[in-house]
Motif scaffolding. Structure first.
Motif, PDB file in Angstrom:
ATOM      1  N   GLY A   1      88.643 -63.166   6.529  1.00  0.00           N
ATOM      2  CA  GLY A   1      88.820 -64.539   7.138  1.00  0.00           C
ATOM      3  C   GLY A   1      87.813 -65.531   7.103  1.00  0.00           C
ATOM      4  N   MET A   2      86.640 -65.337   6.254  1.00  0.00           N
ATOM      5  CA  MET A   2      85.537 -66.047   6.036  1.00  0.00           C
ATOM      6  C   MET A   2      85.367 -66.620   4.447  1.00  0.00           C
ATOM      7  N   GLY A   3      86.362 -66.245   3.814  1.00  0.00           N
ATOM      8  CA  GLY A   3      86.262 -66.644   2.323  1.00  0.00           C
ATOM      9  C   GLY A   3      85.406 -65.514   1.580  1.00  0.00           C
ATOM     10  N   ARG A   4      85.394 -64.138   2.063  1.00  0.00           N
ATOM     11  CA  ARG A   4      84.745 -63.202   1.456  1.00  0.00           C
ATOM     12  C   ARG A   4      85.029 -62.998  -0.174  1.00  0.00           C
ATOM     13  N   ASP A   5      84.195 -62.838  -0.941  1.00  0.00           N
ATOM     14  CA  ASP A   5      84.529 -62.552  -2.533  1.00  0.00           C
ATOM     15  C   ASP A   5      83.517 -61.469  -2.964  1.00  0.00           C
ATOM     16  N   PRO A   6      83.896 -60.123  -2.887  1.00  0.00           N
ATOM     17  CA  PRO A   6      82.932 -59.234  -3.080  1.00  0.00           C
ATOM     18  C   PRO A   6      82.602 -59.046  -4.753  1.00  0.00           C
ATOM     19  N   GLY A   7      83.534 -59.517  -5.709  1.00  0.00           N
ATOM     20  CA  GLY A   7      83.187 -59.545  -7.123  1.00  0.00           C
ATOM     21  C   GLY A   7      81.906 -60.480  -7.299  1.00  0.00           C
TER      22      GLY A   7
ATOM     23  N   HIS B   1      86.349 -46.917   3.272  1.00  0.00           N
ATOM     24  CA  HIS B   1      86.401 -46.019   2.370  1.00  0.00           C
ATOM     25  C   HIS B   1      86.908 -46.478   1.060  1.00  0.00           C
ATOM     26  N   GLU B   2      87.787 -47.392   0.757  1.00  0.00           N
ATOM     27  CA  GLU B   2      88.590 -47.478  -0.227  1.00  0.00           C
ATOM     28  C   GLU B   2      87.867 -48.966  -1.204  1.00  0.00           C
ATOM     29  N   GLY B   3      87.304 -49.772  -0.348  1.00  0.00           N
ATOM     30  CA  GLY B   3      86.911 -50.847  -0.985  1.00  0.00           C
ATOM     31  C   GLY B   3      87.454 -52.092  -0.567  1.00  0.00           C
ATOM     32  N   ILE B   4      86.815 -53.318  -0.823  1.00  0.00           N
ATOM     33  CA  ILE B   4      87.524 -54.431  -0.454  1.00  0.00           C
ATOM     34  C   ILE B   4      88.394 -55.123  -1.508  1.00  0.00           C
ATOM     35  N   THR B   5      89.432 -55.825  -0.975  1.00  0.00           N
ATOM     36  CA  THR B   5      90.423 -56.575  -1.726  1.00  0.00           C
ATOM     37  C   THR B   5      89.746 -57.817  -2.423  1.00  0.00           C
ATOM     38  N   GLY B   6      89.806 -58.158  -3.530  1.00  0.00           N
ATOM     39  CA  GLY B   6      89.345 -59.603  -4.174  1.00  0.00           C
ATOM     40  C   GLY B   6      90.105 -60.581  -3.590  1.00  0.00           C
ATOM     41  N   PRO B   7      89.627 -61.849  -3.848  1.00  0.00           N
ATOM     42  CA  PRO B   7      90.712 -63.066  -3.500  1.00  0.00           C
ATOM     43  C   PRO B   7      91.846 -63.181  -4.160  1.00  0.00           C
TER      44      PRO B   7
END
Length: 329
Positions: A82-88, A135-141
């Motif tokens: 909800g904060m505009g996260r972008d793991p890539g 466990h599985e990772g973050i989904t990108g935008p």
């Protein structure tokens, strides 16, 4: 997941956006609470934004300069759901700057709760969401999986002296997910308020105090609260250093020295919480390096030696992330 150090146990590992990193390999300081990419633009003026495309290159340059000048080795990046996260984008910034980055999961305070996540969801359902992401990772935008796994739960938020009902659910879920996965929890206490209530909720859900960092305590001019949090075993974050419109660094220094003099040096964490593009050095702001260029020289001038500076800026963040005790740090 993070592993807890013991005399005969495994080497503690940090979970960064580039994969597992031995904590022992982190030889320089860390920034314990920062944002490299985020979007908190509720007002629509574009101020509370760090856009990956527009601002990412400047962020990478700042971190690279701090690595060269001060040995910056690690950033705990607390942009969550909800904060505009972008793991890539975090992975690109880490690669370009040469600074390790830990990504986060959890929910910020209520005005930023995604309705799709929180509305009607039980603590058990919220916990399952966090554990799955860990466990599985973050989904990108773009909705695609990235394989990048969070290394901390944060900044899990509340506002006021007592968390709201949705905030209480998200805090409890973060605590349960932390217990299940071996991660730690960092909080957002709005303007420093409500930290003791946050600690009660988190520990009441089974999380040990030394796996908790209560955020933004440098905005609360209440040394007794800081001492109590530390005495309970939680980390106390002085993490808005340089944000003079909220609190002067002179007051921050006085509050920090009071905590150190009370014998709680092993429970303090430091950072700048860069949370809008106007704070970047390229735009005339104080930048991520304000801690090193301005605040720490004042700490040293007050009589704090380099070994204690290392405790505050390196050993404590690593202990917080891994769950190690001061004797193990």
């Amino acid at each position: 997941m993070s592993s807890t150090a013991t005399p005969h146990g495994p080497e503690p590992l940090l979970r960064t956006v580039a994969g597992a990193l031995p904590a022992a390999s982190v030889g320089g300081p860390a920034l314990a609470h920062e944002h490299l990419v985020l979007d908190l633009d509720l007002k629509g003026d574009g101020a509370a934004v760090l856009d990956a495309r527009r601002h990412g290159p400047a962020v990478s340059r700042e971190l690279a300069e701090l690595r060269e000048e001060f040995g910056l080795a690690l950033v705990i990046e607390q942009t969550c759901r909800g904060m505009g996260r972008d793991p890539g984008a975090l992975a690109r910034i880490a690669e370009e700057s040469g600074v390790a980055v830990v990504a986060a999961t959890g929910w910020y305070y209520e005005p930023f709760h995604p309705a799709a996540d929180l509305a009607g969801a039980s603590v058990e359902q919220l916990t399952a969401t966090l554990v799955r992401e860990i466990h599985e990772g973050i989904t990108g935008p773009d909705g695609r999986p990235t394989g990048i796994r969070p290394g901390v739960l944060g900044e899990v938020g509340s506002h006021g002296e007592v968390p709201s009902e949705p905030e209480t659910r998200s805090l409890r879920a973060a605590a349960r997910a932390a217990v299940a996965t071996g991660l730690s929890v960092a909080t957002h206490a709005q303007l420093g308020h409500g930290g003791l209530a946050q600690l009660d909720v988190l520990t009441g859900a089974g999380l040990a105090p030394h796996r908790i960092c209560v955020g933004h305590q440098d905005l609360l001019t209440a040394p007794a609260v800081h001492r109590r949090l530390a005495a309970e075993g939680a980390y106390v974050a002085f993490d808005t250093v340089g944000k003079e419109s909220y609190q002067s660094d002179e007051v921050r220094l006085r509050l920090l020295l009071a905590l150190l003099e009370a014998g709680h040096a092993d429970r303090a964490l430091l950072s700048c919480d860069i949370s809008r593009h106007g704070y970047l050095r390229s735009e005339g702001g104080q930048g991520y390096g304000h801690l090193f260029r301005s605040f720490l020289p004042a700490v040293r001038a007050a009589g704090v030696d380099d070994d204690l500076i290392d405790v505050l800026t390196r050993r404590n963040p690593l202990r917080f992330l891994t769950g190690a005790s001061p004797e193990e740090g």
